[in-house]
Design a protein around this motif. Structure first.
Motif, PDB file in Angstrom:
ATOM      1  N   ALA A  70       0.832  -1.210   0.000  1.00  0.00           N
ATOM      2  CA  ALA A  70       0.000   0.000   0.000  1.00  0.00           C
ATOM      3  C   ALA A  70       0.864   1.257   0.000  1.00  0.00           C
ATOM      4  O   ALA A  70       0.590   2.215  -0.735  1.00  0.00           O
ATOM      5  CB  ALA A  70      -0.936  -0.003   1.206  1.00  0.00           C
ATOM      6  N   LEU A  71       1.908   1.267   0.814  1.00  0.00           N
ATOM      7  CA  LEU A  71       2.795   2.434   0.872  1.00  0.00           C
ATOM      8  C   LEU A  71       3.550   2.613  -0.443  1.00  0.00           C
ATOM      9  O   LEU A  71       3.699   3.739  -0.932  1.00  0.00           O
ATOM     10  CB  LEU A  71       3.767   2.315   2.044  1.00  0.00           C
ATOM     11  CG  LEU A  71       3.142   2.409   3.430  1.00  0.00           C
ATOM     12  CD1 LEU A  71       4.168   2.077   4.511  1.00  0.00           C
ATOM     13  CD2 LEU A  71       2.528   3.781   3.673  1.00  0.00           C
ATOM     14  N   ASP A  72       4.014   1.511  -1.016  1.00  0.00           N
ATOM     15  CA  ASP A  72       4.698   1.592  -2.310  1.00  0.00           C
ATOM     16  C   ASP A  72       3.759   2.127  -3.388  1.00  0.00           C
ATOM     17  O   ASP A  72       4.154   2.926  -4.234  1.00  0.00           O
ATOM     18  CB  ASP A  72       5.260   0.230  -2.712  1.00  0.00           C
ATOM     19  CG  ASP A  72       6.466  -0.172  -1.884  1.00  0.00           C
ATOM     20  OD1 ASP A  72       7.087   0.705  -1.248  1.00  0.00           O
ATOM     21  OD2 ASP A  72       6.797  -1.379  -1.872  1.00  0.00           O
ATOM     22  N   HIS A  73       2.515   1.678  -3.355  1.00  0.00           N
ATOM     23  CA  HIS A  73       1.516   2.120  -4.327  1.00  0.00           C
ATOM     24  C   HIS A  73       1.209   3.616  -4.165  1.00  0.00           C
ATOM     25  O   HIS A  73       0.942   4.313  -5.151  1.00  0.00           O
ATOM     26  CB  HIS A  73       0.231   1.294  -4.163  1.00  0.00           C
ATOM     27  CG  HIS A  73      -0.839   1.649  -5.126  1.00  0.00           C
ATOM     28  ND1 HIS A  73      -0.789   1.306  -6.459  1.00  0.00           N
ATOM     29  CD2 HIS A  73      -1.990   2.353  -4.961  1.00  0.00           C
ATOM     30  CE1 HIS A  73      -1.861   1.768  -7.075  1.00  0.00           C
ATOM     31  NE2 HIS A  73      -2.608   2.409  -6.183  1.00  0.00           N
ATOM     32  N   ALA A  74       1.272   4.112  -2.941  1.00  0.00           N
ATOM     33  CA  ALA A  74       0.907   5.504  -2.652  1.00  0.00           C
ATOM     34  C   ALA A  74       2.085   6.475  -2.732  1.00  0.00           C
ATOM     35  O   ALA A  74       1.905   7.676  -2.501  1.00  0.00           O
ATOM     36  CB  ALA A  74       0.281   5.580  -1.255  1.00  0.00           C
ATOM     37  N   LYS A  75       3.270   6.000  -3.063  1.00  0.00           N
ATOM     38  CA  LYS A  75       4.461   6.863  -3.079  1.00  0.00           C
ATOM     39  C   LYS A  75       4.264   8.136  -3.899  1.00  0.00           C
ATOM     40  O   LYS A  75       4.609   9.231  -3.457  1.00  0.00           O
ATOM     41  CB  LYS A  75       5.661   6.111  -3.657  1.00  0.00           C
ATOM     42  CG  LYS A  75       6.354   5.206  -2.710  1.00  0.00           C
ATOM     43  CD  LYS A  75       7.536   4.564  -3.430  1.00  0.00           C
ATOM     44  CE  LYS A  75       8.155   3.498  -2.586  1.00  0.00           C
ATOM     45  NZ  LYS A  75       9.303   2.872  -3.255  1.00  0.00           N
ATOM     46  N   GLY A  76       3.726   7.999  -5.102  1.00  0.00           N
ATOM     47  CA  GLY A  76       3.537   9.156  -5.979  1.00  0.00           C
ATOM     48  C   GLY A  76       2.595  10.176  -5.364  1.00  0.00           C
ATOM     49  O   GLY A  76       2.880  11.386  -5.353  1.00  0.00           O
TER      50      GLY A  76
END
Length: 123
Positions: A70-76
């Motif tokens: 989830a955090l990787d997906h939300a980086k942008g």
């Protein structure tokens, strides 16, 4: 020498602000339920502000991989929102890393308790 000292102080302030703003963004701005109960424990920001490593823990260890995704997906999204909230010439790329220091500390504490509970062997 005094100039270097100021830059360290500035990077420390920027690091604290990045950590504070990201914690707020994750708490209130992320709609992804996979993020769950995330606690940001520390951050390291490169001197040139190009990268930031954000350390986190989760309440439930079984959610660790899901939370990382989830955090990787939300980086942008997080980086974009961060750029609106902090004033630096470059918004750092974000890298989220699970912080296992709490688990290690609890494990060491448990081992110490075990050793302390053992009775000394008499000769």
């Amino acid at each position: 020498m005094n100039r270097q000292r100021k830059s360290y102080q500035r990077i420390d302030r920027v690091t604290e602000q990045v950590l504070r703003e990201l914690a707020e963004l994750i708490r209130s701005g992320l709609k992804d339920p996979r993020a769950g109960m995330v606690t940001l424990t520390d951050a390291e920001v490169a001197r040139d502000y190009s990268h930031a490593t954000i350390y986190y823990t989760v309440l439930n260890d079984e959610q660790r991989e899901v939370t990382q995704a989830a955090l990787d997906h939300a980086k942008g999204f997080l980086r974009s929102e961060l750029s609106r909230r902090i004033s630096v010439f470059r918004t750092p790329e974000l890298n989220f890393v699970y912080d296992d220091s709490v688990e290690r500390g609890m494990s060491i504490s448990h081992l110490i308790d075990q050793v302390a509970a053992e009775k000394p062997i008499e000769d």
